[in-house]
Motif scaffolding. Structure first.
Motif, short mmCIF file in Angstrom:
data_model
loop_
_atom_site.label_atom_id
_atom_site.label_comp_id
_atom_site.label_asym_id
_atom_site.label_seq_id
_atom_site.Cartn_x
_atom_site.Cartn_y
_atom_site.Cartn_z
N PHE A 269 0.84 -1.21 0.00
CA PHE A 269 0.00 0.00 0.00
C PHE A 269 0.87 1.26 0.00
O PHE A 269 0.59 2.22 -0.70
CB PHE A 269 -0.92 0.04 1.23
CG PHE A 269 -2.01 -0.98 1.22
CD1 PHE A 269 -2.97 -0.99 0.22
CD2 PHE A 269 -2.10 -1.92 2.23
CE1 PHE A 269 -4.00 -1.93 0.22
CE2 PHE A 269 -3.12 -2.85 2.24
CZ PHE A 269 -4.07 -2.86 1.24
N MET B 236 -6.73 -5.50 4.96
CA MET B 236 -7.60 -4.35 5.22
C MET B 236 -7.43 -3.82 6.64
O MET B 236 -7.68 -2.66 6.89
CB MET B 236 -9.06 -4.72 4.97
CG MET B 236 -9.40 -4.94 3.51
SD MET B 236 -9.13 -3.50 2.46
CE MET B 236 -10.38 -2.38 3.09
N TRP C 9 -4.63 -3.29 8.21
CA TRP C 9 -3.58 -2.26 8.14
C TRP C 9 -4.13 -1.02 7.45
O TRP C 9 -3.92 0.10 7.90
CB TRP C 9 -2.35 -2.75 7.38
CG TRP C 9 -1.27 -1.71 7.36
CD1 TRP C 9 -0.27 -1.56 8.27
CD2 TRP C 9 -1.13 -0.63 6.43
NE1 TRP C 9 0.51 -0.46 7.95
CE2 TRP C 9 -0.01 0.13 6.82
CE3 TRP C 9 -1.83 -0.23 5.31
CZ2 TRP C 9 0.42 1.26 6.14
CZ3 TRP C 9 -1.40 0.91 4.62
CH2 TRP C 9 -0.30 1.63 5.04
N LEU C 10 -4.83 -1.22 6.35
CA LEU C 10 -5.37 -0.09 5.59
C LEU C 10 -6.33 0.72 6.45
O LEU C 10 -6.25 1.95 6.49
CB LEU C 10 -6.06 -0.60 4.33
CG LEU C 10 -6.38 0.41 3.24
CD1 LEU C 10 -5.14 1.15 2.79
CD2 LEU C 10 -7.03 -0.28 2.06
N ASN C 11 -7.21 0.05 7.18
CA ASN C 11 -8.14 0.76 8.06
C ASN C 11 -7.44 1.45 9.21
O ASN C 11 -7.79 2.57 9.59
CB ASN C 11 -9.21 -0.21 8.59
CG ASN C 11 -10.16 -0.64 7.50
OD1 ASN C 11 -10.49 0.12 6.61
ND2 ASN C 11 -10.61 -1.88 7.58
N ALA D 166 -5.75 4.70 7.96
CA ALA D 166 -6.60 5.60 7.18
C ALA D 166 -6.73 6.95 7.88
O ALA D 166 -7.14 7.01 9.03
CB ALA D 166 -7.98 4.99 6.98
N LYS E 190 -11.87 7.96 5.53
CA LYS E 190 -12.55 6.92 4.75
C LYS E 190 -13.89 7.48 4.29
O LYS E 190 -14.63 8.04 5.08
CB LYS E 190 -12.80 5.68 5.61
CG LYS E 190 -11.57 4.89 5.91
CD LYS E 190 -11.84 3.73 6.84
CE LYS E 190 -12.76 2.72 6.21
NZ LYS E 190 -12.94 1.52 7.04
N ILE F 218 -4.72 7.28 3.01
CA ILE F 218 -3.81 6.76 4.02
C ILE F 218 -2.92 7.90 4.53
O ILE F 218 -2.93 9.00 3.99
CB ILE F 218 -3.00 5.55 3.52
CG1 ILE F 218 -2.19 5.87 2.27
CG2 ILE F 218 -3.92 4.36 3.28
CD1 ILE F 218 -1.31 4.70 1.80
N ILE G 102 -6.35 5.27 -1.77
CA ILE G 102 -6.52 3.90 -2.22
C ILE G 102 -8.03 3.67 -2.30
O ILE G 102 -8.75 4.00 -1.37
CB ILE G 102 -5.91 2.88 -1.23
CG1 ILE G 102 -4.44 3.19 -0.94
CG2 ILE G 102 -6.15 1.45 -1.70
CD1 ILE G 102 -3.46 2.73 -1.97
N SER H 187 -10.84 0.89 -2.29
CA SER H 187 -11.12 -0.51 -2.00
C SER H 187 -12.49 -0.84 -2.55
O SER H 187 -13.49 -0.27 -2.14
CB SER H 187 -11.08 -0.73 -0.48
OG SER H 187 -11.57 -2.01 -0.18
#
Length: 96
Positions: free
Chosen positions: A36, A57, A59-61, A64, A67, A81, A87, A89
């Motif tokens: 990412f 997800m 890590w992504l959340n 963030a 969102k 991010i 990014i 999703s």
């Protein structure tokens, strides 16, 4: 390396070049945190397999800054991010 005319590479290399990433393997941890961080701004990630373990997800959340749910009932999400890259999703992944 090429197979049937298509370039084959690692995710570590592809994450720096690609714009759209679709996982279909059923294998765990295909798209990880360091991927990412290396992706281009406005990259799109999605999983079309039966399993939800390919994309990290969690890590992504956790990373963030913002969102935005783009369309209810379909679950596409715009995630900014912490390095300010966006990014998209299109479907859930690991620990969404």
């Amino acid at each position: 390396m090429y197979v049937a005319g298509f370039e084959v590479t690692t995710m570590d290399e592809a994450c720096q070049e690609g714009n759209i990433f679709v996982t279909t393997t059923g294998c765990e941890d295909i798209i990880q945190a360091h991927h990412f961080e290396s992706m281009k701004d406005d990259a799109i990630v999605c999983n079309i397999g039966h399993f939800d373990c390919e994309i990290d997800m969690s890590w992504l959340n956790a990373n963030a800054a913002e969102k935005i749910n783009i369309k209810p009932q379909v679950k596409p999400t715009e995630i900014t991010i912490i390095n300010s890259d966006i990014i998209y999703s299109l479907s859930s992944g690991k620990n969404s």
